[in-house]
Every structure is written in structure tokens, then in C-alpha cells.
Design an enzyme around this catalytic site. Structure first.
Site, mmCIF file in Angstrom:
data_model
loop_
_atom_site.group_PDB
_atom_site.id
_atom_site.type_symbol
_atom_site.label_atom_id
_atom_site.label_comp_id
_atom_site.label_asym_id
_atom_site.label_seq_id
_atom_site.Cartn_x
_atom_site.Cartn_y
_atom_site.Cartn_z
ATOM 1 N N CYS A 8 0.800 -1.219 0.000
ATOM 2 C CA CYS A 8 0.000 0.000 0.000
ATOM 3 C C CYS A 8 0.831 1.266 0.000
ATOM 4 O O CYS A 8 2.025 1.266 0.259
ATOM 5 C CB CYS A 8 -0.849 0.121 1.258
ATOM 6 S SG CYS A 8 -1.469 -1.345 1.956
ATOM 7 N N GLY A 34 0.416 0.279 -5.121
ATOM 8 C CA GLY A 34 -0.802 -0.528 -5.056
ATOM 9 C C GLY A 34 -1.765 -0.092 -6.130
ATOM 10 O O GLY A 34 -2.128 1.078 -6.185
ATOM 11 N N ASN A 108 -0.087 0.770 5.815
ATOM 12 C CA ASN A 108 0.822 0.083 4.914
ATOM 13 C C ASN A 108 1.624 -0.883 5.771
ATOM 14 O O ASN A 108 2.399 -0.452 6.618
ATOM 15 C CB ASN A 108 1.754 1.084 4.232
ATOM 16 C CG ASN A 108 2.834 0.393 3.413
ATOM 17 O OD1 ASN A 108 2.678 -0.740 2.998
ATOM 18 N ND2 ASN A 108 3.934 1.091 3.192
ATOM 19 N N GLY A 109 1.410 -2.171 5.546
ATOM 20 C CA GLY A 109 2.130 -3.144 6.348
ATOM 21 C C GLY A 109 1.273 -4.349 6.630
ATOM 22 O O GLY A 109 0.260 -4.587 5.950
ATOM 23 N N TYR A 273 13.405 -2.272 -5.052
ATOM 24 C CA TYR A 273 12.353 -2.430 -6.047
ATOM 25 C C TYR A 273 11.107 -1.584 -5.816
ATOM 26 O O TYR A 273 10.554 -1.022 -6.751
ATOM 27 C CB TYR A 273 11.967 -3.909 -6.121
ATOM 28 C CG TYR A 273 10.760 -4.198 -6.955
ATOM 29 C CD1 TYR A 273 10.799 -4.067 -8.343
ATOM 30 C CD2 TYR A 273 9.566 -4.601 -6.371
ATOM 31 C CE1 TYR A 273 9.677 -4.330 -9.116
ATOM 32 C CE2 TYR A 273 8.444 -4.869 -7.134
ATOM 33 C CZ TYR A 273 8.510 -4.740 -8.508
ATOM 34 O OH TYR A 273 7.417 -4.996 -9.263
#
Lengths: 489, 489, 489, 489
Positions: A8, A34, A108-109, A273
Site C-alpha cells: 500500500c 498498489g 501500509n504493512g 524495487y
């Protein structure tokens, strides 16, 4: 093309009269984090109004939506669906009404003890309408007796374990927090007196905000607005005339280190990345890191060759670094089709072999008869690498030397990254020579973990490299196949 | 970001049992040539069935559409709308029924005598339902008494003037033709006995076809299928089992040089900007040409600097060439947002200044305090250049040296490229120093026309450089402001 | 539910500043005449702008569309697709540019010599882009040398044969025409100095226009606007303030009897089934006619029964008439689901038997143990009748007596009505007793053709009853199976 | 056209292999109860999968959706949004995960103590994600310690007050309940061993189910399936072959009277306006009741007139009853446009006066010069009545006598019906003569409450007539302006 995916991006604005519109542009900049759902929740007085949908930011929001969303605090989210179906229910942010008022939670996680907490909460009479960890956080905050939202979040954080970077829209403004390991990035910026929270600095850039700093691991940051500005959304006319902006008044930013920072564990794949090259993390520019990794790789795995090429877009920086260090020409050996998205219709049966070629086309005239160095950021399953090497050979490459700007990917991630299970990771069981053979390269060189540490470690106090070494910073023993052995059926 | 636009891409397949699906993938590869409408016409027995729509290939076609389109000859088109509204009526290919049977016409280019021919045809009792030049060609073919479609096309070509690369689906297969100046590219490929026509070689690559050669200026190429294969579409089952492919039978390719090639005038902007870098034109790879232009530019306009950057995506090849030749680091100074498309909602008033920044973000940490060489492919209006230079300076660039891999753009195009009128082209009236000042660069160097000729001319027998020198290969005197002087009101 | 379908509705407005919006509302009122595509063409100065689409008027047009269509002459069309696929290409009106300028043609009807004319036109070099008869008319007008559009239409009408009611938007206004047999209705109204053309009077009512009269068989009516009003569309502000309306200026209506009226042949099914009950045709109200047919039917086929019910919505008027005349209670024996439209998903396999029931539900408590008179307007294939009788019996009806307010349907229509071929019409081969048995009724009575003539004939100078008696007013001998014998394969 | 609206329809199926598809058809039949959102939740093993959307059933579900929803228990809902924006969040059913497993709750009605319960639950740490009463019920069930869902629902019902008809999908099957006053209808049917729950009997008819009985006020009905059938959805192949149906096994229906029935208070507007005429409530057919009301009205308010007409569709039954009793012709004086739905674009400014006319067209030829009896079901705001009377007069009616098949509407509803506040109800302050004058009728007669009781009361043990007499069966004193006095600002 890569088979690992981040989860996310989050973006929040407090104290700006066009908060929802700012979120829209911020999410555009974070779209790479995302692409499966997007949402914006906007505070209007005590209430929160929300629009969420399946697809890209551009699919979900219309100009009409933005015009209908005046207000001075908002939070947005883009999501990559991990292990469930893509459903609108799990789109974030999760907006709830509790005794504290209306809150909207974006994360996010991934929590490693989410199942356990859900069970406990359900035993205590809670109901769940999503499978999102953000809903767990909302429940914990609702159960807390703490007087203010920041303290309630503090109590909630005391119960959750895992990787998280949280943003929460509150009646007073917003709060943000990062797990004590600092697994996922989160930064703060400022523009015209308004505060902005973003997963990456490229989100701040998109809205013209100045980077202030990162949220620290274990820290809660509270942004509160003065009373009057909370009351109503501003009219479009007022905004245009500039009078509205003054109304928003000053925001206050308060901070509290609520947890002792633990072993610092920023996900190293952010550098390799995930993150956009124009983002800075821990003060390091992502493109610069990738280029340095490429340079290092050139020293580590030198090879007689005619040209260097990267796989667009993620490994272009590393490839450029490799080429410069090696003194070889950096070429555009593969061209990526920019128009392939969710609605692309993959070829059926008879034309199946075209699938990779349509997405990625080798420049035959450049490659024919040449010894090619192919720089990529990682090998996960290995299938994509095999395909690309095949493309290069079919375009006449005499030799294909693969150089990977990270170590062998050997262990699945449990902190919110969608990875294959161990049994699908060739590096879990094969040595480098066997992998080389499988993907069909003439030679294959990886970076060592120490190389990464040398380059990133100077500025980043510590990072999570569990996918390379199995050293998980947060205990994952309760999570099925968390010992890294294959949990496939 | 560029303010000139190409007009179209065409793609046709004859003799392949999944002709429409092949077109779909071919058009994906040609999508950069036109993003405003897309269409595929499929021959089914003597009839032609067509689907067209506004938007990208991915917007227009669904999997259901492709499944409903079995048949062994098809033609597709992507279009950039020049001077009309974007309407479905003008989407190509144009499918018509005439005494010769059903035909479907697709064109890339622009006729300079279209108005004149329309008037003549209307006087002769013809009616028009679109403003497309393809409809003009169809009318001319309908009026011809020639016995076969190729001869009818030959007669039609005798009447039209301008830039064109035509593909026409016929009851027997397809025909293709290029104007005698060879203004627009068009090539032929082959796969499994089927023939493929494509605006660029990257379209052939996308479907796995081998490049045979280009259609010659003034040439008509006819592809005919044997009788039986024309009768019916193949069932999906037959296709899957592979039996269908055999049914298609051999195709014959016949060719006739119907017009004496005139002064060769391939649009040089195909090399500079339009074509995909992985395409070859006249045997020259587009990326390689751009890189060579960058090298030349480095020799022509050397400068003390810290790094070289390009404007993504069109000038990346030239920038890499410049950097290599100059011995300077090639950096990703600007990151382009990959998700901005037709549905992007541009910021209103208060946030207007964000518009460029959201699309293109400078890497501050890379640029700050640096002397930057910014390589771009062209300066048309100059506004984008000024914005980008401003972005670099706001990111801390100490100096910004602009290098343009083409000559000053001074004359509007009349052959199907959408360009501003002369009065909006700074180079029409200003010298290089004045342009430098207007865009805010520290220095500005263009290539000379001779440089282009040196690099491209060896292989390309001649090219149109009228936008640089006003030397129009086809007479445009009847076209309003065709003397290059401003026709604006 | 009925298996015959009308072909179209047309609606045009000349001299009103909101002509396109008026068309929108007029087409809403004519929607029952065609639900498969809708279109509006709007004159803007000399040009015509058009929007067409598949689906209902409500599917095709948005508020944005209407706002973008200011102008004072427009023509609209709703279409039922007869024998082709539903494609956007065949949606009407057909807008063309010819030497006379821009024209837009809409038709309700069917030409019997369309194929012949197309062949001739193609031989003369014409191309066709649709299979619509309106395109044929446009071609004929383009080929005419007559100086004005009305005269050109007159020449065109001299060549076409069949049933037609035409509306054509011209640079000067509009023209309308009916075939010399007067097969299809067409009427003229007036509002605020503007003229309105509509297939039925209910369209005039919808826009508040006064009915003036019908277009006569063989007549061409021309409506022309004064010069100034043609120049530009009116601004929304001007419209709102009322100033725009004055600008439109007076329209002139001119008329010419261009063909001798032939045997009058208004399609009698307009009265029986097609037209909306609130329309008047030839001065007769459709509902009133249907009620009179029901009364006549009650006298002709009296029966001992407990209640009378109709099939919603088409036979409710006839059923009410039957009930009143017979002195029986008129009941709502069947309730129609109002929400079933194009997107209804018909049940698959296991639930197939629900298909009729979902659309039409019998009122068990009303019907149980009762002797029911079921009044319907016609029996075409007989399958629907059989289903409905089955529904009534399953709801407990003791007896079901079917009364049909028209004669046995024995011959296919060749004038634009979509009917089954003769071999699918039970009345083509079976007598009334055999039909009764096939549909499972306890008794079955039809009206005689003379009954229709008695009721309708007083005001209508003549009507086409070829579906009942095979007496085709226009020669159909060239049309395949036109002798009424089965042409099925 | 009416300005009061019902809130919802619910439909559930347990034990049928195509449960979701059955729901789809059931919701089609209940669509008149709510057109703003629709949803279906399907049990698949222990989990529940759901699809909800804004719009009609036909807008929300595609054939693909139904194919993806195999499973043998499902619940659906159609909703009319009362006092909030139309948001997807509030679409029902509400699906939650709690310690009892997955549940999905659908409700028709409105809780009078919802705010109070929400406050209490929030104080206890609950969070809310919707403003739906169904979420309150889910929370109460989650907080209950009762061992099974039926008992948990029993406990929940002990806490809620108001009008409700609930359906809940559970891991074992489904439960249904009605409030002890029986305010809203709810009935049970059976087909092939499966049980069906529906707001109205017309829903049962749509899927071919036999009516068993109504759920009693204060009763909870549990439907449970045998274990094996819960495990998996059935394959489409198994369903087609008929083998799947056997697997579903027998369902058990258990019932418990959990609350003493209170004063019976079925909403009388179900008979007057809401319910479909083909539904039976308390064994009374709705159409038959309406017809009887019309007859009664004819006796109560006789008048010299030429014809009787109703307002389509709701008052057609009453009008037919009036006409029969009065011996006057029943005519279709007004024709309703069947195509006007959500996407209809209401005319702007200049054409505003068309708004009513487009929806409803008077039959001039029928009405002109006539004395008309206009039967309507109710007068709420009076504006629609005034418009319709105006239409009739403009069509030439000599006299318009209004007859209302219910008493004057004087008090707002607090049980889930969307009504204007008292100050907008003319009957709250005006006498009949003053209302007559306001709407412009020549005479006006209402039914008395006693008339309703005489007709409905024989079979219905008691009904709520609070909108007529202010006698609210459930205490509404805590609800703002619940004393019937105007609470408007």
C-alpha cells in the site's frame, strides 16, 4: 513483471482547504505501491465522507467526486490486495464511528498477530466487516479508555505486532505512526501551513510540499487543527479567491516516542524495487542507491560484453550504474509497452507465446550478435527471468550475462509483501549455478547482503533482510509456515 | 508532454485464423501513434464486421469482443484526432459496401487535396458520413471501373495527393500502399504463412511476425487468400486444437509499383520522436538513430557539466548517447508518472501550479547544486521546456544546459501531424539566443539539419524536413496558411 | 411479450432554441416504438452534430450531452432492429454531407425495393456504410439535380417503394414525408412558433406542442427557418432569460402533394398494438379504439364467466371495453414486473421455468376457482398465449376463455414490422378450433376483419390488413417468400 | 410520483443450490420496495460472499456475478435510502464476522431507539461503519452470550424497539423475525425442500415457491440445513445435471414466539400504496383490498360524472372499484411513461413545465368536455395532485372530482417510511375544503379511518394508522419532532 508486490501507499493532508484534491494527486504519485483499489476519506466537520473503489486512482475518482469533496483534512490509500479477493470491502481507508467520533484508518504493512487480536476482539463482542488490519486498529482504539486519539493509538500500538505505517484521520486532524522496527517508510511534509503525511517523499513532491522528516520508528505524530477550521468545508468560490486558505489556520504538530525503537528493520526491498526512484528514504535517494548497487555489481561480477541493458522500469538505475562502472554502453535493450494495464486481455491458447513479447520487446538490431549484460533487481520465481533471457536470445544475443542487484531471494515475507511460498523460490533450495542453469543465463552474479549493507547501511540504521537471510525482526513463529520451510499443500 | 502529435497507426493481418486478436495485440504495440480512438474490422466471409470506440485499445475492446470475432483477415487502426472533435464517426477503419463488395479502409497520413476531391465527389452525387480521408479513398475506389481492388486503388492513388500509408481489407484479403514520397512508414511481416501489415516493425514483433520489408513509396502490395479460407470464421475449438491454422491455406503477396517514386520524404520526426525506439525504419533502428543524434549533439554542443538527463520517455536514447560521448554520467533526473492518462483530472485554479510536477518529478538529491545537461528531442511551443527547466532549477540545479537532438522547429506540418500554427512556434521568428532566453536555459544548442542528414541519410533515401526548412515535398499552396506565415486570427 | 415489433419512432423540432432537449423528451414518449438504439442529430449553423447509441434514450444521453447541444433544429430517432445485429452503425438518424450541405435522415418503415436501389446506386459508384433505408434516401437525394431539398426528396420518393414516414433535417430546417399509402403515422405540431414532427401525437403532448394535423400520404412538408436563427446555437444564459426564444424567429411550413395518394393503407396494428393509448391517429384515440374493439368482442364472443382480465399493458383497454359491455368485473388478473429490461438475466437451465412467471404474475386469490376471460390483442406465434393460459390455470382458474381483439394473424409483414415467417404463424395453417387447442384455452374468439373496419374505418380512409388477409398494398413479389408461403430453411 | 416511500425489501433462500440466483429473481419482484441500492450475500461454506451496488437489481448484478455465486443459502435486499446520502456503505445486507462466525443482516423497517443503542454500544467499545440499523442488530448479536444465533437474535430483539422485519444469514442457514407489532410484512415459502423468506408473497411467486405463512409478530423463525450441504458450493455442472439439488438435503424450520405480540400495527400503507397488487398480506390480496376501498369510496363520495380514472399505477385498482360501484366507465385517463427511471434528465428552466407531462399524459380526446372522477390513493404534499388536476383541466376536463382511497395524511411516519415533516403535510393543518381548494379540485372526498378498518380489519388483527390519527404504536417521544408538530427549521 515482478512476482513480489508491495501492499500500500498512504497519504494524508491536514489544514489545507483542498485536502481531498491534494490526496488525489498524492495517491497518483504513490500509485506504484498498489493498483488494486484506491480510496479517499474526507473530514467534513465532525463527520467523514469517503469514496473508495476497485482500480487505479484514475479509475476510481471523477472530477465530480473531487468537486463534491471540499474540506480541510483528508486521508487516502492505494492498495495491493495480498491474499484475498479484490473486494471493495477491503479497500482502505476504513472509516468508522466510535465513541471518539469519526475516524478513518489507513495502513501500509501487515500485523503478525492480527488473527489473534481478531479472535480476542470477537470474544469481546466485536464484529468485523473487512479482513483489513486497519479495522483491527480501529477496534483497539475504540476499546481504549484513553482520553485522546493519540493516546488511544498508543494503547493500540502496545497490542499489535508486525510491520505497519499508519495514518488516521481524527476529529481534530490526523495521527501517524510507524512500528518500532520501522519496517515501512512514512514521512511528513509541509505546505502553506498544512501538514502532509506520505509513504514516500515523491508524494510530497507531487503536491509541492517540503519534506520535514520521516516519522521515527515507534513514534506517534499528531497533527491538530484549530477549532474554527474544523466546522465546515470551504466553498469553491472561497478557495478560488484565496480567502479560504486563511481560514484553515495554523496546524500544530506534536510528537511522542511511544515505543523504544527496536532493531531497525526498514524493508530493504523499498530500495531495491518498491519505492519510486525519485523518493528519498532515510535521506538516501532511491535512484542513487540503485545506481550504486549497479556499480558495486559491476565490480563484483565483471564480464566481457558489448552492452548493458536493464529490465524496465525497476532495474534501469542499477543497469546505468553497472554500465558506467564497467565502461560498457548502456542500451535500451528491451522496450516496455506503456499501455498494458488491468484491462489487457492476455492471449488465449494459440497465441499464448506472445504474452511476454507484447509487454516487453527486445531491440533486435541492437542485440543481434552481441554479448549482453542483463541487469535485474531480483529473481523471485525465476520464470520472468527465463522468459526475458529467451527473448534476448531469440533476438540474436550471443551471450546473456545476468547480474542481480540484490542477494538470492530465499525466504517469504510475513510483513505485508505478497511473496510466493518458499517452495516456489528457486534460491530457497538451489545454488547460484543451478539457478543460472534454470533461467538459461550464460553467467549469473548476485550481490551479497554485505554489499547492500555497505551501500545502504551508512545512513539507514538497520534494515530487514529476512527475505535474503531468514532473520525475521518480528517473531513470526505463530504464522503457519513461518520457519521458511514450504507450507504449500 | 510534446505538443506535436502523430496521426495514426495501422495494422492488418491476412491468412491467420485469429486475425482480430492479432490486430488487438498489434494495435497495443502501435498505441503510441494514436490514443483517441481504436477500431478493428474483421472479414467474415464476404462481409466485414467492425468494432470501434473512443479511447485506448484497452478501453475499446473486451475479451468478449475478441471471442466474438473469429475470422482470418482483419484490419485495425489507432487514431490521434487532428482538427476535429473526437467523435466515433471519424474512428477508423472506415467500412463500406460498394459494388466491389465490402471494404475497410485505414490510413496514416493526410491528403492535401481532400477538400477538392470531396467537392468533386459531392458534385458527382457522393455523400460523406465522416471527415476521414479514408472515406475519400473508398469513394474513389467505388467510382473506379477497374476490375480488381488493387487496380481500383491504383486509380484512386492517381487522384490523391499528400502523405498516406493505406491499408484496405478486401473480399480477397488486403491491399497496402504508400504515397510516392514515402512520408509515413509501413512495413510487411509474415508469420505461419499469414501476412501482417504494420505502421512500425514493433507491431510485427508484438505478434511474433518476421519483418519482410517495407512497402515502397508508390507501391501497392496485394495479399490474397485462397478461396476456401474466405468462407467462414473458424471455431474456437478448431483454433485451440490447431486444426484451424492449416485451413487458412497459403496467402499470395503480389506487388506493383504504381507510381514513380518522387523525392523521398519520410517524415524525419518518426526518427526524432514518433516511432517506438524498438522499431526499425529503412533498416535503421530508431533507438540507435536517437543515440547517434545524442552523440553528435555532444560533439556539437559540449559543455562543462556534472550530469546528463533526458525528458522521459522520448529523449532518453539521445540523452544516453550524449552522456556516453561526453563522458558524463547519464542520470534519471526526471521521473515520469506512469499512471497519468486520459482520465487524469488536471488541478483547478488554486493547485494549478502542480500540473507539471505531478507528471514529472525532478530528483532533487541528484540535481541539487549540479550543472545539468537536459537533452530533449525538440522544442515546439517552448512552454514545456520552460516548465521543465523551472522544475530543475527549483530542485537546485546550478546550471541547466539544453541540448536539442533536432534543428529548430520553424514550420507547421501539412501532412497529418498536428502542429501549432507558425505564430506559436518560437523558432519561426526568434533566433537561438532569444529562444534560450525565453525558456530560461543557461545555454541552448540544436542539431543542424545536415547532422540529421548525416546520420539518417545514409540509409534513408530522403526525408521530409519541411518543419525545419519549409521545403514541402508535396505542394501545399492551396492550404490556407501554407506559406508558413501565420494564419491565426 | 409480443412477438411482433414496430420499427421506429421519429421526432424533429425546427425553430426552438432547445431543439435537442425537446427531441430527448419527444423520444422518451416514443420509446415504445423502438428500444434498441436512439439518436439525436442537431443542426448547428450549416453543420450537423450527432449523438447515437445502443439502448434506451435514457441509456444513450446524459445531461452533459444535452447541455452540449444548443441549436434550433434537431431530429431524433428510436429504433427496433429488424433483421440485423444491433449495431451502432445502423442507429438513426443517418447524418451525411452532400453537395446540398449537411442532412440527417430518419425513417419509420421499410422499403420493398431497397436492395434493388442499393444495387443500382452501387453500380453508379455509391458506397454504403449502413444497411439502413435512410442511407438509400440520402443517396437518392444526393444524386438528384433538383435545386432544393424538398424537390430532391420528391425525386427520391419517385424511386422508392414501400412503407415510410421520413423526417430529414436540412440546412434550412426540416422536411417530412409519408408514402402514398400512408402506411406509418406521422403528425405535425406547433409550440411557441416552432414546428414539431412526431410519429405519434403522444410525442407532441410530451413537449407541450399543439397537434396541427397529420402529414398526408404522398405529401412532403417543408419547414424552413429564417436566416439569422440558423447562424448559431443559443447560449444557456440566453435561453434561461427567455431572450433566445425570440431570436429563433418565425418558421414557415410549406407543403406539396408530390404523389397521388394510393389505396390508403395505414398499418392497422398501430391501433391494435403499436401506438401508445394516448395517441390519436386519423383523429381516433387509440385507447378509445381498443376499448371499442373490446366491446365488439364482448358482443361477438359472449361467455359465462366471473371476471375479465387483460394482458398488461397492450390489451388493458380492450379488456376494459369487454368487461363493461359484458357486465363482468374488470380485474387485474396478471401483474407485470415493471423493472425487466435489456439487462435482465434470463434464468439458466434449472430455473428456466421461472422465465414467464417473473415477468407476469397471476393474482391467485383473484383467479382461484374462477372462470376467466382473458382478452389479448393478437396471437402471433401462440407460445406466449399458451404460457399465460398455463399461468392462469396454475393459479387455479377453472376456465380460461381467450378473446382476441383482432383477426387471426396469418401473413408476415413486409413493411418494416418484424414478424415471424408464415410457418411460425399457427393461424396460417390452423383453424380457430385447432389454435384454441394448441394454446390450451377453453374457448377462443377472434374479431373479424369487418369488425375492425366498422370501428376504425369510419375515420381512417383505408388501412393495411395484409397480416390478416394477405392483401399487400405495395407489391412485394420481389421479396423472397412474399407470397405468404413459408420461406424458412 | 408519490412523495412517501417504503424502505426496503428482503429476500432469502436456504437449501437451494442456486440460492443467489433465486435471490436475484426474488429481488426483481420486490424492486418496487426500494430502487436505490441492491445486494446479495451468499453463504459459501462458513464464509459469506457479497455483492452490493447503487441502483436497481438490474444495474447491480451481471450474469457473470450470478455465475460466480454458487451456494445454497443467500440473502438479498433492495433499499430506499431514507435520510442519508445514497452510499454503497449503507447498502444491505450488512455482512459481518463475529465470534459466532459470518452473518449477514437485512432489515425492512426502522428502529426508534437506534441512536440510543449506538451510543450504548459505542460506550462499550463498538465501532460502526454504516448508519444502517442492521449493523446495530449485528452488534447486539455479537455481544450476546447465547449459544446459538436464534437465541442471540432473541436477546437482541429484547433491546431494540421500532418497526422491523429482519432476515439474517447464519452459518447454519437463516433466521427471520418480525417486531411484536408486526409493522412490516414478512412471509415464508417453500420450493423443492428449500425455504424462502420474502417481504411480500409476490417474491415467492417469482421463484415458484408455495406460500406457507407469514412470520408472526414477535416470532423468530430459524431455518437450518444439514451439515454436508454447508460445506461447499455446487458446481454449475452438478446443478445442470440435477444431481446438486439432492445434495442440499432437507432443511428444518423451527420457530419460537420470543415476544408477546403487542398491539398489532401492520403499516396500513402496505395495502394502500406500498405492496404490489399481486401480493397477499394477512391472507388479503392487495389488489382486492384496493378495489374494495374504491367501491367504498364510490358509496361515500358519489358524484355525477362521465368517467372514472386512476393515477397509474398505484390507484388503478381503487379506480376500477370506484367505477364498478358507481356504474361509471373506467377509463385510462392518464398514460404513464414506462421508461422514466433514475437516469431521466429532468428539464431545466425553460422547459420545466414539461416535467409532469412527460411522465403522465392525459388522454385529451377522452377527457375533453367530460366530468372526471380522479381516484388517487393518498394526498401527501398535494403538489402532485395539483399538477395532475391541472393536466386534466388543460386536456379539457369540465370538472375534476378527486376521491382518495385513504384518510387525510396528517402525521409523519417514524417507522422507516420516508415522509415529509408535518409542516409540509397540508392535512396537518387544513380541513378537507381547504385542501380541495389548494389542489384545485371541484370536489374532494377521502375515506374515513373506520372505512379502512371495516375493509382490512376483518382479517388483519390490527394496523398502524399513525399517519392518519397520530396514534403511534411504538413510543417515539425521544425522536425530535415526534409529537407531530413541525420540527422544521
Amino acid at each position: 513483471m515482478n512476482s513480489i508486490h508491495d501492499q500500500c501507499g498512504i497519504f494524508a493532508v491536514v489544514g489545507h482547504p483542498r485536502a481531498a484534491e491534494m490526496c488525489y494527486y498524492g495517491l497518483y504519485a504513490l500509485q506504484h505501491r498498489g493498483q488494486e483499489s484506491a480510496g479517499i476519506a474526507l473530514g467534513q466537520g465532525p463527520k467523514i465522507k469517503s469514496k473508495k473503489g476497485i482500480g487505479l486512482v484514475s479509475d476510481v475518482f471523477t472530477g465530480e467526486d473531487l468537486r463534491r469533496m471540499p474540506g480541510n483534512r483528508a486521508i487516502g490509500h492505494v492498495r495491493y490486495a495480498v491474499d484475498e479477493e479484490i473486494t471493495i470491502e477491503n479497500a482502505q481507508p476504513i472509516t468508522v464511528k466510535m465513541w471518539r467520533g469519526w475516524l478513518s484508518v489507513a495502513n501500509n504493512g501487515s500485523l503478525v498477530n492480527a488473527h489473534e487480536l481478531r479472535d480476542l476482539l470477537e470474544q469481546g463482542g466485536s464484529i468485523f466487516q473487512t479482513t483489513s488490519d486497519s479495522e483491527v486498529v480501529a477496534h483497539l482504539m475504540a476499546r481504549s479508555k484513553a482520553p485522546d486519539t493519540a493516546s488511544a493509538l498508543e494503547e493500540a500500538l502496545g497490542q499489535i505486532k508486525g510491520a505497519y505505517s499508519l495514518g488516521i484521520l481524527t476529529p481534530q486532524g490526523a495521527v501517524a505512526a510507524r512500528d518500532p522496527h520501522g519496517c515501512r517508510p512514512l514521512c511528513i511534509g509541509q505546505i502553506d501551513g498544512a501538514y502532509v503525511i506520505s509513504s514516500e517523499t515523491c508524494g510530497l513532491d507531487a503536491v509541492g510540499a517540503q519534506v520535514i522528516r520521516e516519522v521515527s520508528p515507534g513514534e506517534i505524530v499528531s497533527i491538530t487543527m484549530d477549532g474554527p477550521s474544523l466546522k465546515t468545508g470551504h466553498s469553491v468560490e472561497a478557495l478560488a479567491s484565496g480567502t479560504a486558505r486563511r481560514v484553515s489556520g495554523p496546524c500544530r504538530l506534536q510528537t511522542k516516542q511511544v515505543m523504544e525503537p527496536l532493531r531497525q528493520s526498514l524493508c530493504v526491498f523499498e530500495f531495491i524495487y518498491f519505492a519510486r526512484p525519485d523518493s528519498d528514504i532515510s535521506g538516501l535517494n532511491v535512484h542513487a542507491v540503485r545506481k550504486a548497487l549497479g556499480r558495486k555489481l559491476a565490480r563484483k561480477g565483471p564480464v566481457e560484453a558489448d552492452l548493458v541493458t536493464g529490465v524496465p522500469d525497476s532495474s534501469l538505475s542499477a543497469a546505468a550504474g553497472f554500465a558506467e562502472e564497467a565502461g560498457l554502453p548502456y542500451e535500451m535493450g528491451l522496450v516496455k509497452n506503456r499501455y498494458i494495464g488491468r484491462t489487457f486481455i492476455a492471449p488465449e491458447q494459440a497465441l499464448r507465446e506472445l504474452a511476454v513479447r507484447i509487454k516487453l520487446n527486445p531491440l533486435r538490431s541492437l542485440i543481434e550478435g552481441k554479448r549482453v549484460v542483463l541487469v535485474d533487481d531480483s529473481i523471485v520465481r525465476g520464470t520472468t527471468s527465463r522468459h526475458i533471457i529467451g527473448l534476448l536470445r531469440s533476438a540474436g544475443a550471443k551471450e546473456v550475462h545476468v547480474r542481480i542487484s540484490s542477494p538470492p531471494y530465499r525466504f517469504p515475507c510475513y510483513y505485508g509483501i505478497d511473496t510466493p511460498s518458499a517452495c516456489e523460490l528457486p534460491a530457497a533450495t538451489l545454488d547460484v549455478e543451478a539457478i543460472r542453469e534454470r533461467i538459461g543465463a550464460d553467467s549469473l552474479v548476485y550481490l551479497d547482503l554485505q554489499d547492500l549493507k555497505d551501500i545502504v547501511g551508512a545512513r539507514v540504521p538497520g534494515f530487514c533482510s529476512s527475505c535474503f537471510d531468514g532473520d525475521y525482526p518480528v517473531d513470526v513463529s505463530g504464522m503457519g509456515n513461518a520457519d521458511g520451510r514450504c507450507g504449500c499443500r
